[in-house]
Enzyme design. Structure first.
Site, short mmCIF file in Angstrom:
data_model
loop_
_atom_site.label_atom_id
_atom_site.label_comp_id
_atom_site.label_asym_id
_atom_site.label_seq_id
_atom_site.Cartn_x
_atom_site.Cartn_y
_atom_site.Cartn_z
N HIS A 159 -2.71 -1.24 5.33
CA HIS A 159 -1.30 -1.71 5.75
C HIS A 159 -0.70 -0.97 7.01
O HIS A 159 -1.28 0.16 7.05
CB HIS A 159 -0.22 -2.07 4.63
CG HIS A 159 0.20 -0.51 3.88
ND1 HIS A 159 0.72 0.19 4.49
CD2 HIS A 159 -0.44 -0.04 2.71
CE1 HIS A 159 0.80 1.37 3.77
NE2 HIS A 159 0.13 1.01 2.50
N CYS A 175 -3.43 3.20 -1.11
CA CYS A 175 -3.69 2.73 0.00
C CYS A 175 -4.01 3.32 1.46
O CYS A 175 -4.08 4.21 1.50
CB CYS A 175 -2.36 1.77 0.25
SG CYS A 175 -2.09 0.46 -0.94
#
Length: 199
Positions: A159, A175
């Protein structure tokens, strides 16, 4: 050659090299749990290093083909490599998990793409950080930035981030983060089914 001329030449060479680097597109510069993923640690603390040691990699040792494209995340060098189906190559600096116990390595794939993602902390994050909000909608306060690629592993995403200080650091809870400009570019090229390998 005088010291002044050497310095002038050095500055010219540096500026020309920097301009060439900035103009190179392949080198990036400075479902379940809807919207659930990680938040990165507080960056108000002093960090001694913010380094990404880039190395160009070939896809063949890691993937048998480039069907739907391929993403390779090199945790140690803090870089994300992408090859499209035609073999065109892109390299992006990234943020990576803060510690080894938060790091997941192995094969997964892109299962969903969201522009303007929302975010919810995982149950483990809420337990560790009860003061965190239960939900953050799209916008400048969202830790997922402008775009997110959801992976087949629960809670794991590639992301963007609105906090550019995180890129090049071990700063996430699992992440992989990119500059918003870079995730937007990757988002446009990656497909549902793009193969992903974290090493």
């Amino acid at each position: 050659m005088s010291t002044q001329n050497r310095n002038r030449f050095g500055r010219r060479a540096f500026l020309a090299g920097s301009a060439a680097l900035l103009g190179t597109p392949s080198i990036a510069q400075a479902i379940d749990g809807e919207g659930t993923t990680e938040v990165e640690r507080d960056l108000s603390r002093v960090v001694k290093r913010n380094i990404s040691s880039f190395r160009s990699l070939d896809w063949q040792p890691y993937f048998s083909n480039l069907r739907n494209g391929a993403i390779l995340v090199d945790i140690d060098s803090r870089a994300l490599h992408f090859w499209n189906e035609d073999g065109r190559y892109f390299l992006y600096p990234s943020s990576v998990p803060l510690t080894e116990d938060l790091t997941r390595r192995g094969r997964t794939r892109v299962i969903r793409k969201v522009e303007g993602p929302s975010w919810r902390p995982t149950p483990a994050m809420r337990k560790r950080n009860p003061e965190w909000p239960e939900f953050v909608g799209p916008g400048p306060d969202n830790p997922l930035g402008s775009h997110a690629l959801y992976l087949s592993w629960t809670y794991y995403r590639i992301h963007g981030t609105h906090d550019t200080r995180k890129i090049g650091r071990r700063s996430s809870n699992g992440c992989i983060g990119l500059y918003n400009e870079h995730i937007a570019q990757l988002f446009g090229m990656a497909k549902i089914g793009t193969q992903v390998l974290l090493i």
